[in-house]
Design a protein around this motif. Structure first.
Motif, PDB file in Angstrom:
ATOM      1  N   GLY A 604     -48.965   7.760  44.064  1.00  0.00           N
ATOM      2  CA  GLY A 604     -47.802   7.899  44.951  1.00  0.00           C
ATOM      3  C   GLY A 604     -47.381   6.599  45.608  1.00  0.00           C
ATOM      4  O   GLY A 604     -46.238   6.150  45.451  1.00  0.00           O
ATOM      5  N   PRO A 605     -48.272   5.908  46.313  1.00  0.00           N
ATOM      6  CA  PRO A 605     -47.858   4.696  47.024  1.00  0.00           C
ATOM      7  C   PRO A 605     -47.828   3.418  46.189  1.00  0.00           C
ATOM      8  O   PRO A 605     -47.155   2.465  46.578  1.00  0.00           O
ATOM      9  N   VAL A 606     -48.548   3.366  45.068  1.00  0.00           N
ATOM     10  CA  VAL A 606     -48.608   2.077  44.352  1.00  0.00           C
ATOM     11  C   VAL A 606     -47.452   1.895  43.372  1.00  0.00           C
ATOM     12  O   VAL A 606     -47.219   0.799  42.869  1.00  0.00           O
ATOM     13  N   ARG A 607     -46.709   2.965  43.072  1.00  0.00           N
ATOM     14  CA  ARG A 607     -45.851   2.933  41.883  1.00  0.00           C
ATOM     15  C   ARG A 607     -44.500   2.265  42.095  1.00  0.00           C
ATOM     16  O   ARG A 607     -43.732   2.136  41.139  1.00  0.00           O
ATOM     17  N   VAL A 608     -44.164   1.879  43.325  1.00  0.00           N
ATOM     18  CA  VAL A 608     -42.842   1.244  43.493  1.00  0.00           C
ATOM     19  C   VAL A 608     -42.872  -0.195  42.955  1.00  0.00           C
ATOM     20  O   VAL A 608     -43.912  -0.849  42.916  1.00  0.00           O
ATOM     21  N   MET A 609     -41.686  -0.659  42.543  1.00  0.00           N
ATOM     22  CA  MET A 609     -41.662  -1.812  41.641  1.00  0.00           C
ATOM     23  C   MET A 609     -42.061  -3.151  42.241  1.00  0.00           C
ATOM     24  O   MET A 609     -42.661  -3.972  41.552  1.00  0.00           O
ATOM     25  N   LYS A 610     -41.726  -3.388  43.501  1.00  0.00           N
ATOM     26  CA  LYS A 610     -42.157  -4.684  44.054  1.00  0.00           C
ATOM     27  C   LYS A 610     -43.682  -4.704  44.148  1.00  0.00           C
ATOM     28  O   LYS A 610     -44.321  -5.734  43.947  1.00  0.00           O
ATOM     29  N   THR A 611     -44.251  -3.555  44.453  1.00  0.00           N
ATOM     30  CA  THR A 611     -45.716  -3.451  44.501  1.00  0.00           C
ATOM     31  C   THR A 611     -46.296  -3.685  43.106  1.00  0.00           C
ATOM     32  O   THR A 611     -47.274  -4.428  42.930  1.00  0.00           O
ATOM     33  N   CYS A 612     -45.661  -3.071  42.097  1.00  0.00           N
ATOM     34  CA  CYS A 612     -46.117  -3.288  40.708  1.00  0.00           C
ATOM     35  C   CYS A 612     -46.014  -4.778  40.350  1.00  0.00           C
ATOM     36  O   CYS A 612     -46.899  -5.334  39.685  1.00  0.00           O
ATOM     37  N   GLY A 613     -44.942  -5.419  40.787  1.00  0.00           N
ATOM     38  CA  GLY A 613     -44.768  -6.845  40.516  1.00  0.00           C
ATOM     39  C   GLY A 613     -45.890  -7.670  41.130  1.00  0.00           C
ATOM     40  O   GLY A 613     -46.403  -8.614  40.508  1.00  0.00           O
ATOM     41  N   MET A 614     -46.301  -7.305  42.341  1.00  0.00           N
ATOM     42  CA  MET A 614     -47.380  -8.066  43.000  1.00  0.00           C
ATOM     43  C   MET A 614     -48.717  -7.881  42.278  1.00  0.00           C
ATOM     44  O   MET A 614     -49.520  -8.810  42.211  1.00  0.00           O
ATOM     45  N   MET A 615     -48.922  -6.692  41.708  1.00  0.00           N
ATOM     46  CA  MET A 615     -50.140  -6.509  40.879  1.00  0.00           C
ATOM     47  C   MET A 615     -50.105  -7.528  39.746  1.00  0.00           C
ATOM     48  O   MET A 615     -51.122  -8.141  39.404  1.00  0.00           O
ATOM     49  N   GLY A 616     -48.921  -7.679  39.149  1.00  0.00           N
ATOM     50  CA  GLY A 616     -48.765  -8.631  38.039  1.00  0.00           C
ATOM     51  C   GLY A 616     -49.091 -10.045  38.486  1.00  0.00           C
ATOM     52  O   GLY A 616     -49.794 -10.794  37.782  1.00  0.00           O
ATOM     53  N   GLU A 617     -48.605 -10.433  39.664  1.00  0.00           N
ATOM     54  CA  GLU A 617     -48.899 -11.787  40.172  1.00  0.00           C
ATOM     55  C   GLU A 617     -50.410 -12.010  40.235  1.00  0.00           C
ATOM     56  O   GLU A 617     -50.918 -13.079  39.867  1.00  0.00           O
ATOM     57  N   VAL A 618     -51.128 -10.999  40.701  1.00  0.00           N
ATOM     58  CA  VAL A 618     -52.582 -11.166  40.890  1.00  0.00           C
ATOM     59  C   VAL A 618     -53.310 -11.225  39.548  1.00  0.00           C
ATOM     60  O   VAL A 618     -54.185 -12.075  39.342  1.00  0.00           O
ATOM     61  N   ILE A 619     -52.932 -10.371  38.602  1.00  0.00           N
ATOM     62  CA  ILE A 619     -53.688 -10.408  37.334  1.00  0.00           C
ATOM     63  C   ILE A 619     -53.390 -11.689  36.555  1.00  0.00           C
ATOM     64  O   ILE A 619     -54.240 -12.169  35.806  1.00  0.00           O
ATOM     65  N   GLY A 620     -52.203 -12.268  36.757  1.00  0.00           N
ATOM     66  CA  GLY A 620     -51.915 -13.555  36.106  1.00  0.00           C
ATOM     67  C   GLY A 620     -52.888 -14.622  36.586  1.00  0.00           C
ATOM     68  O   GLY A 620     -53.420 -15.421  35.798  1.00  0.00           O
ATOM     69  N   LYS A 621     -53.161 -14.620  37.879  1.00  0.00           N
ATOM     70  CA  LYS A 621     -54.098 -15.604  38.450  1.00  0.00           C
ATOM     71  C   LYS A 621     -55.521 -15.293  37.980  1.00  0.00           C
ATOM     72  O   LYS A 621     -56.290 -16.202  37.612  1.00  0.00           O
ATOM     73  N   ALA A 622     -55.867 -14.010  37.970  1.00  0.00           N
ATOM     74  CA  ALA A 622     -57.225 -13.627  37.540  1.00  0.00           C
ATOM     75  C   ALA A 622     -57.436 -13.994  36.071  1.00  0.00           C
ATOM     76  O   ALA A 622     -58.532 -14.442  35.690  1.00  0.00           O
ATOM     77  N   ALA A 623     -56.389 -13.824  35.260  1.00  0.00           N
ATOM     78  CA  ALA A 623     -56.521 -14.174  33.832  1.00  0.00           C
ATOM     79  C   ALA A 623     -56.789 -15.666  33.688  1.00  0.00           C
ATOM     80  O   ALA A 623     -57.570 -16.097  32.826  1.00  0.00           O
ATOM     81  N   ALA A 624     -56.167 -16.469  34.551  1.00  0.00           N
ATOM     82  CA  ALA A 624     -56.402 -17.916  34.489  1.00  0.00           C
ATOM     83  C   ALA A 624     -57.867 -18.221  34.807  1.00  0.00           C
ATOM     84  O   ALA A 624     -58.497 -19.075  34.159  1.00  0.00           O
ATOM     85  N   LEU A 625     -58.423 -17.495  35.771  1.00  0.00           N
ATOM     86  CA  LEU A 625     -59.844 -17.706  36.091  1.00  0.00           C
ATOM     87  C   LEU A 625     -60.729 -17.271  34.923  1.00  0.00           C
ATOM     88  O   LEU A 625     -61.750 -17.905  34.632  1.00  0.00           O
ATOM     89  N   CYS A 626     -60.345 -16.199  34.267  1.00  0.00           N
ATOM     90  CA  CYS A 626     -61.111 -15.736  33.090  1.00  0.00           C
ATOM     91  C   CYS A 626     -61.170 -16.836  32.041  1.00  0.00           C
ATOM     92  O   CYS A 626     -62.235 -17.108  31.466  1.00  0.00           O
ATOM     93  N   VAL A 627     -60.016 -17.448  31.770  1.00  0.00           N
ATOM     94  CA  VAL A 627     -59.967 -18.489  30.737  1.00  0.00           C
ATOM     95  C   VAL A 627     -60.766 -19.702  31.203  1.00  0.00           C
ATOM     96  O   VAL A 627     -61.580 -20.266  30.462  1.00  0.00           O
ATOM     97  N   GLN A 628     -60.557 -20.079  32.450  1.00  0.00           N
ATOM     98  CA  GLN A 628     -61.223 -21.272  32.979  1.00  0.00           C
ATOM     99  C   GLN A 628     -62.749 -21.132  32.949  1.00  0.00           C
ATOM    100  O   GLN A 628     -63.461 -22.073  32.602  1.00  0.00           O
ATOM    101  N   HIS A 629     -63.243 -19.943  33.276  1.00  0.00           N
ATOM    102  CA  HIS A 629     -64.699 -19.782  33.395  1.00  0.00           C
ATOM    103  C   HIS A 629     -65.316 -19.026  32.218  1.00  0.00           C
ATOM    104  O   HIS A 629     -66.511 -18.710  32.254  1.00  0.00           O
ATOM    105  N   GLY A 630     -64.506 -18.704  31.248  1.00  0.00           N
ATOM    106  CA  GLY A 630     -65.016 -17.946  30.101  1.00  0.00           C
ATOM    107  C   GLY A 630     -65.618 -16.625  30.542  1.00  0.00           C
ATOM    108  O   GLY A 630     -66.662 -16.199  30.034  1.00  0.00           O
ATOM    109  N   THR A 631     -64.957 -15.978  31.492  1.00  0.00           N
ATOM    110  CA  THR A 631     -65.501 -14.711  31.994  1.00  0.00           C
ATOM    111  C   THR A 631     -64.530 -13.568  31.706  1.00  0.00           C
ATOM    112  O   THR A 631     -63.532 -13.735  30.999  1.00  0.00           O
ATOM    113  N   THR A 632     -64.849 -12.403  32.235  1.00  0.00           N
ATOM    114  CA  THR A 632     -64.033 -11.207  32.012  1.00  0.00           C
ATOM    115  C   THR A 632     -63.311 -10.852  33.314  1.00  0.00           C
ATOM    116  O   THR A 632     -63.663 -11.362  34.386  1.00  0.00           O
TER     117      THR A 632
END
Ligand SMILES: Cc1cc2nc3c(=O)[nH]c(=O)nc-3n(C[C@H](O)[C@H](O)[C@H](O)COP(=O)(O)OP(=O)(O)OC[C@H]3O[C@@H](n4cnc5c(N)ncnc54)[C@H](O)[C@@H]3O)c2cc1C
Length: 657
Positions: A604-632
């Motif tokens: 119910g509360p997470v599904r609005v689009m600006k909130t969804c966009g912010m999830m995207g911002e965070v996983i983009g950064k986390a993916a960079a850490l995954c690549v940098q550290h060879g982690t998951t």
């Protein structure tokens, strides 16, 4: 330029594929009951026609029915012809087959509204299409004499959602093409000369599938942190429900402490706007208003200028390849040409809304629906205009705008609308916008009719696999309601339907399971997480059929209500954890958008689009850490959370060299 090239290629292979098949027929189709006897065909994909006229490409159901198709979405005004110039393998007699359906047949509704003709050099075949069958099938168009080349046109007769997937000319007039989707796909791809395997489409650090707000922000955020990114999106424009094709207005508070930079990219890609400055008609909402408010170009421009993103719009991810508990690659298909490519990736982000990638990869998910446990439904927003108001006419996104302008100049404002016996029969039924007291027939009375989120259906249906049916039910609802207002109540003589979405706006389907499954209770109890990742501000807003309008439509409801009372609210901005943004069993899968790890109430509360966009911002950064550290993705939580939090403090425009 590349579009033109692609289309030309399709027209060309329509011919050369036919030649190739005569070689293939004996080998590849041996044992197939549908084996052609002489192998001389011309196969035309409707979406491959060089001019689409007023027809729209619809890819929403291609996983189920096998292909994108063309839709005559004219709101009751026949759309312009779609046209292809074709070359036949040789002159002579051909049997013509047209893949189509009668889209109201699933309800046994009378009238076959989606009628269209096939014109060959301007002459219609005797058969009218869109008139038979609840399922997609090959409609026999009889035989025709042709020379070497011809101009083929799909000629809409009604403007009421006729649809054509392909046209097949067969020299063997006894040949009957197969209807089974898998067999047809093999037949189609052989005939069109496609290779057995997808072409290699490259390797990326992160493959993002789905270009709604979640996917756009994930791609931008990762690319700015140095990752090579593929962004795969199955429409021409980005934005998902927040695009001009669906026109849902993005909500949710951004840029909140303790991470006020989270939300920067969301803000960057959305047109700054408020209700006072919005263009087009609105009734206290921006939903369904003018296309310009949704500024598709802005999103495309930001993505296209990001050098590390390979934007693959007009491409749908159709298959996910795994090894062990990791995704290796996705296969994508162009919705215009059918060309398939294999994209390899180190990490993947499922931003499809329907969790398509995760589902195909065997990720754990939840998805349950029944009449006792309804889903939130899908909507096709629509708006109306007053044809006697010059500004409305000028602003109109209507396909026949020039005809409307001429009518305006001639002072002919009346906008007749035909009876729709095939639509929901609402002649003596209540619905939003049908006033109990005497309506005046002015715009003000239409306030609760148009641009409204609650025209919603499919509550007990499969929002992934039955979406064509659900979208069509939405069509039947708003056409039926407009028929009732115009032709039964005799109101709004100068008004007309101006725009309606043909892409269904979805709210709920599969949710992928992560290390934390966020629940509505976490919001009401304000559970505090060490890995705060994105701020939520929308209410615990779930939808279900509105009882007031249910009578007579049980199982086919078309209006929703939402959670009310104490279950709706929680206090303030709530920061949700990073651990609901990755799969708990597929090691390299992130997710952002409505398919993250939440329970039904957590959605119910997470599904609005600006909130969804912010999830995207965070996983983009986390993916960079995954690549940098060879982690998951999980490894980021376990070993690099402080680094992620540091990155979350940096602005969205921050770039790694
Ligand atoms: C009528 C309506 C009213 C709503 N009201 C609001 C509101 O006022 N404000 C608000 O913020 N939210 C509202 N919502 C909810 C919100 O729109 C959705 O929850 C949100 O869009 C989810 O974002 P997303 O990025 O996950 O998905 P989407 O916006 O659906 O984006 C996902 C995109 O991925 C594409 N895609 C899917 N599968 C594939 C594939 N296999 N390959 C390639 N591409 C694919 C889809 O075409 C789609 O465009 C409303 C929804 C509806 C329908």
């Amino acid at each position: 330029m590349s579009k033109v090239k692609e289309i030309n290629r399709r027209q060309f292979i329509g011919y050369s594929g036919a030649a190739a098949l005569s070689l293939l027929a004996a080998r590849s189709f041996a044992g197939d009951l549908n084996r052609p006897s002489n192998g001389q065909f011309l196969f035309l994909e409707a979406e491959g026609f060089s001019e689409h006229g007023g027809w729209e490409i619809d890819q929403q159901s291609m996983d189920q029915m096998g292909s994108p198709y063309l839709l005559a979405h004219g709101l009751g005004v026949p759309v312009k012809d779609a046209v292809a110039q074709v070359q036949f393998p040789s002159a002579g007699t051909y049997r013509v087959w047209v893949r189509t359906k009668d889209w109201v047949a699933p309800w046994n509704a009378p009238g076959a509204p989606g009628k269209f003709q096939l014109l060959i050099n301007g002459v219609p075949l005797a058969e009218t299409f869109g008139t038979k069958g609840a399922e997609w099938h090959w409609h026999n168009g009889g035989t025709v004499e042709v020379g070497g080349t011809a101009r083929i046109a799909l000629h809409d007769l009604t403007g009421f959602e006729g649809r054509c997937e392909a046209v097949l000319f067969c020299k063997d007039t006894a040949f009957e093409p197969v209807n089974d989707v898998e067999a047809l796909t093999r037949f189609r791809r052989k005939l069109l000369g496609f290779p057995d395997r997808p072409e290699y489409g490259g390797r990326y650090d992160l493959v993002v599938v789905g270009g709604g707000l979640a996917g756009i922000c994930a791609a931008l955020s990762a690319a700015r942190r140095g990752l090579s990114v593929a962004l795969v999106h199955d429409r021409p424009v980005l934005g998902g429900n927040g695009s001009s094709e669906v026109r849902v207005w993005p909500e949710g508070h951004t840029n909140k402490p303790p991470y006020p930079s989270i939300g920067d990219i969301v803000t960057e890609i959305l047109k700054p706007i408020n209700k006072a400055t919005a263009e087009g008609k609105w009734f206290g909402t921006l939903n369904g208003t003018a296309a310009s408010n949704f500024d598709d170009q802005r999103k495309l421009d930001v993505v296209k200028t990001e050098p590390r993103i390979n934007l693959l719009n007009n491409h749908r991810a159709i298959q996910t390849l795994t090894s062990g508990n990791r995704i290796q690659a996705v296969v994508i298909q162009s919705i215009r040409t059918g060309r398939q490519q294999l994209l390899e990736g180190t990490f993947f982000a499922d931003c499809t809304g329907d969790a398509t990638v995760g589902f195909q990869a065997g990720a754990e998910y939840e998805y349950a629906f029944s009449s006792g446990n309804p889903l939130m439904g899908s909507s096709n927003l629509f708006n109306v205009i007053d044809a006697s108001n010059q500004k409305d006419v000028l602003d109109c996104d209507c396909k026949d705008k020039s005809a409307l302008m001429t009518q305006y100049q001639e002072g002919k404002y009346e906008q007749p609308f035909p009876r729709c016996p095939w639509a929901l029969d609402l002649s003596d039924k209540p619905f939003p916008g049908r006033l109990k007291k005497q309506a005046t027939g002015t715009l003000k009375d239409l306030k609760s009719f148009a641009n409204a989120w609650y025209w919603e259906s499919g509550f007990d249906k499969d929002q992934v696999n039955d979406i064509e049916l659900i979208r069509d039910h939405n069509f039947r609802a708003f056409y039926g309601a407009w028929d009732a207002l115009k032709n039964v109540d005799g109101l709004y003589k100068n008004f007309r339907l101006a725009w309606a979405a043909f892409i269904a706006g979805k709210r709920e389907s599969r949710r992928l399971m992560g290390d934390v499954v966020l629940d509505g209770k976490n919001f009401t109890e304000m559970t505090d997480w060490a890995d705060k990742a994105f701020p939520c501000s929308w209410h615990i807003d779930l939808h279900f059929p509105e009882k007031k309008y249910q009578a007579g439509f049980e199982g086919n409801e078309f209006i929703s209500d939402f959670t009310r009372g104490k279950d709706y609210k929680y206090s303030g901005i709530y920061w949700a954890p990073y651990r609901c943004l990755y799969s708990r069993n597929v090691g390299n899968l992130f997710m952002a958008g409505r398919n993250i790890s939440v329970t039904k109430t957590g959605l119910g509360p997470v599904r609005v689009m600006k909130t969804c966009g912010m999830m995207g911002e965070v996983i983009g950064k986390a993916a960079a850490l995954c690549v940098q550290h060879g982690t998951t993705p999980r490894g980021v939580y376990e070993n690099h959370l402080a680094a992620l939090q540091e990155m979350m403090k940096q602005p969205g425009s921050f770039r790694t060299a």
